[in-house]
Write an enzyme that holds these catalytic residues in place. Structure first.
Site, PDB file in Angstrom:
ATOM      1  N   ASN A 139      -3.579   3.202  -0.132  1.00 19.66           N
ATOM      2  CA  ASN A 139      -3.406   3.131   1.320  1.00 19.66           C
ATOM      3  C   ASN A 139      -4.772   3.077   1.998  1.00 19.66           C
ATOM      4  O   ASN A 139      -5.418   4.108   2.210  1.00 19.66           O
ATOM      5  CB  ASN A 139      -2.607   4.339   1.809  1.00 19.66           C
ATOM      6  N   HIS A 154       8.146  -6.754  18.011  1.00 19.48           N
ATOM      7  CA  HIS A 154       7.502  -5.614  17.348  1.00 19.48           C
ATOM      8  C   HIS A 154       7.874  -4.331  18.075  1.00 19.48           C
ATOM      9  O   HIS A 154       8.211  -4.347  19.261  1.00 19.48           O
ATOM     10  CB  HIS A 154       5.974  -5.842  17.382  1.00 19.48           C
ATOM     11  N   ASP A 192      -8.700  -5.284  15.108  1.00 22.68           N
ATOM     12  CA  ASP A 192      -8.447  -6.610  15.675  1.00 22.68           C
ATOM     13  C   ASP A 192      -9.297  -6.873  16.914  1.00 22.68           C
ATOM     14  O   ASP A 192      -9.844  -7.964  17.087  1.00 22.68           O
ATOM     15  CB  ASP A 192      -6.959  -6.787  15.990  1.00 22.68           C
ATOM     16  N   GLN A 246       0.807  -1.217   0.000  1.00 20.15           N
ATOM     17  CA  GLN A 246       0.000   0.000   0.000  1.00 20.15           C
ATOM     18  C   GLN A 246       0.847   1.277   0.000  1.00 20.15           C
ATOM     19  O   GLN A 246       0.315   2.368   0.172  1.00 20.15           O
ATOM     20  CB  GLN A 246      -0.940   0.012   1.219  1.00 20.15           C
TER      21      GLN A 246
END
Length: 681
Positions: free
Chosen positions: A260, A423, A399, A231
């Site tokens: 995007n 992460h 999520d 994207q």
């Protein structure tokens, strides 16, 4: 019934010493105090919480040369090593609660004389006991295999199995260890997974991740397709790491280019492609800026295959900058506030190198969750087909909303120990103040309208109003305006979500350009020096932590203070400079102007008090929140009625159309058959 491998012993793929405690532990176990035994006073609880985080590490570590392969480790003579660690202990309580497995077999292969192998189990309270112990004879050469049949019955509320190896007078090699179970014939063959990675201008990060996935031979049979939703403008295909990743993945790699549409737009595309292809058992959502432990994908698929019912299996997130530290062991949405948080009893930012699994009582209680972050989350294709794709939220709350939606449909989520990625931590972002605050606020309300069990969302509207006032007295006028727009868009209804998906980000970035507090500068010298009309009273340190009473008094006085005219010098010069860690509202509200640094450590902003803007924004805040409270029942009914349509493949087809149609036109324009274009054959 046939035997199926559930989990195998693994060791790090690199020599980064920070991750070693997650695989093997040379430290003795020193269990922290039981919270039920320390006393009921707040002081006792606070002291216990403090002591639980104190490091008990002696500094001992496994030398990288002791790791002989992905599965084999050498224990030096006289040394004791435990595999009661995050990646190698067996999370018995999770298998007992969510799967059809009721007994496991641990098989350990050793080479070396005079070694002792001890198997342990723990209770939900963290207390452990020896289950079995064997020794290798002094006169035996070659590999020796030891098997232990272990019941899962004692693990209703929590608990793990693990093993320790103690070398005698000579080194001993732990060649392999496997946890297996007898399962029905129809559960022997493993499922397959489509991996959906959304990427945006992180070409090297993403290409390296693809390489980690493609280079793991044990993972390869589990992979169906690896989708990369491209994207950005800085393409993953242009990374110097991409050719190797492309070669290792071969035909199973598919890069899809689109505009995007945020994380939710990328993941929804991966979900749609996976469902329509229909060949993989699962689709795994995965961020592009993670370092992956490939074995975690295998474990997630295995756990999903043997679950009692279709189950979302999530991985945990470790800090990529401090790799032994975990973000959270499991998260819920607190129903009254409707805000995500760690599950009860979970300590965030836990450092396994300071206190490992065997020494941490709370890690032994099973943690049940409402959702798992999509940095690593396995979703059965059956679930996607039934409850729909992601909501078109761009980013934030996609999520968690999906986990709540699945839960209401009867499909649980498990944050599964032993499956994880590394992460960037959330605390290193400015997402509570910058353009992301719009998506935080709007999407939280959308999720609450869909899933809150309380009339008018419990504390949602009140808390939103209170936060607006905090931002106002903190001179964060751009954030207030972004949050206003978020609520107005919530009031516009669910159909607006798809319409806004591709255009909302540039709109809100344009919206805040007029606000001085949104103009970030990387160089402190871009702002004037600190000057004030008089020094702090008696030289007081403004960064002292206030008492509860002082905070309440500040909350009463701060809005009234905004109605006074600002001090004259404050229009040109900041009265103070505050680092991000000290930029709480009750500190900022003391000043008429202040330079505040951002959480990412890369920039700062110059805040200046504006009484007229304060009054205008406060008036809008009152009006919007009154309307939201008044219209909540109607909005909740509308959002819930249209959820299926908004998350349907058909609705997403319309959103993806500009890029799918362009791709189809490009494909049609490509030469086909013979002729010079394809070499004339």
């Amino acid at each position: 019934m046939r035997t199926r491998l559930l989990q195998r012993q693994i060791l790090p793929t690199d020599s980064d010493l920070e991750v070693f405690p997650l695989y093997v532990d040379p430290e003795p176990a020193i269990l922290d105090a039981d919270k039920y035994e320390v006393g009921s006073s707040k002081a006792a609880r606070d002291f216990n919480s403090f002591s639980m985080r104190q490091s008990i590490s002696s500094g001992r570590s496994v030398h990288p040369e002791q790791i002989e392969s992905r599965t084999a480790l050498r224990v030096e003579a006289g040394e004791s090593l435990s595999f009661g660690t995050y990646f190698n202990a067996f999370p018995a309580s999770y298998w007992r609660r969510y799967t059809i497995v009721d007994e496991v077999t641990l098989t350990v292969t050793l080479v070396g004389a005079g070694a002792r192998l001890v198997v342990y189990k723990s209770q939900a309270t963290g207390k452990s006991q020896q289950v079995a112990a064997v020794e290798t004879p002094d006169d035996v050469q070659g590999e020796q295999r030891f098997a232990f049949d272990l019941s899962l019955k004692p693990f209703v509320d929590g608990g793990w199995y693990w093993y320790d190896v103690i070398a005698g007078d000579t080194d001993v090699r732990v060649v392999a260890a496997e946890w297996s179970a007898e399962v029905p014939e129809d559960r022997v063959e493993h499922g397959t997974v489509d991996i959906a990675i959304t990427t945006m201008n992180r070409p090297d990060f993403c290409a390296k991740l693809l390489g980690q996935i493609g280079d793991d031979e044990q993972l390869r049979p589990y992979l169906d397709t690896v989708f990369v939703m491209e994207q950005g403008t800085d393409k993953v295909a242009d990374s110097t790491y991409f050719p190797a990743a492309e070669k290792s993945l071969g035909e199973i790699l598919r890069v899809i280019e689109q505009g995007n549409l945020g994380g939710s737009g990328g993941y929804a595309r991966g979900q749609l492609e996976s469902v329509r292809k229909g060949t993989a058992t699962y689709a795994m959502m995965m961020d592009d800026d993670v370092v992956c432990e490939p074995e975690g994908i295998v474990r997630a698929v295995t756990f999903g295959d043997l679950a009692r019912r279709p189950t979302i299996v999530g991985g945990h997130m470790f800090n990529i900058y401090a790799r032994s530290r975990m973000h959270s062991f499991g998260e819920i949405v607190q129903p009254w506030r409707f805000w995500w948080q760690s599950a009860p009893g979970v300590f965030g930012d836990w450092d396994f190198s300071a206190r490992n699994l065997r020494s941490t009582r709370w890690l032994h209680k099973r943690v049940d969750v409402d959702f798992n972050g999509w940095f690593m989350c396995l979703i059965p294709r059956q679930v996607i087909a039934e409850i729909g794709l992601s909501l078109p939220l761009f980013l934030k709350w996609d999520d968690s909303e999906y986990g709540l939606r699945a839960k209401e449909a009867g499909y649980p989520t498990v944050s599964f120990p032993g499956a994880a990625v590394w992460h960037i931590p959330w605390t290193d972002k400015n997402d509570a103040l910058d353009w992301q605050s719009y998506f935080h606020h709007r999407n939280r309300f959308v999720a609450a309208l869909l899933h809150s069990t309380y009339p008018k969302g419990g504390r949602m509207v009140t808390e939103s109003f209170n936060h607006q006032v905090k931002h106002l007295v903190s001179m964060q006028y751009s954030t207030v305006e972004l949050r206003h727009q978020a609520l107005l868009d919530v009031l516009a209804g669910p159909e607006q979500l798809h319409l806004d998906l591709a255009t909302k980000l540039p709109e809100i970035r344009q919206l805040v350009k007029e606000f001085p507090d949104a103009q970030l500068e990387a160089d402190r010298e871009s702002f004037p020096p600190v000057r004030r009309h008089k020094p702090p009273r008696k030289g007081r340190d403004d960064t002292d932590v206030p008492s509860g009473l002082q905070t309440k008094l500040a909350a009463l006085k701060a809005p009234l203070r905004q109605l006074r005219g600002p001090r004259e010098m404050s229009r040109e010069f900041p009265e103070a400079e505050l680092p991000a860690m000290d930029s709480q509202w009750y500190r900022i509200a003391k000043y008429d102007s202040v330079v505040v640094s951002m959480n990412d450590g890369q920039s700062a902003a110059f805040y200046r008090r504006d009484p007229e803007r304060f009054k205008d924004l406060l008036k809008k805040t009152v009006e919007i929140h009154a309307r939201l409270r008044r219209e909540w029942p109607r909005l909740a009914e509308e959002y819930r009625a249209k959820l299926g349509a908004v998350t349907s493949p058909e609705a997403w087809d319309e959103t993806f159309a500009p890029w799918t149609e362009e791709a189809a036109e490009d494909a049609a324009a490509e030469p086909r058959g013979g002729g010079e274009a394809d070499g004339g054959h």
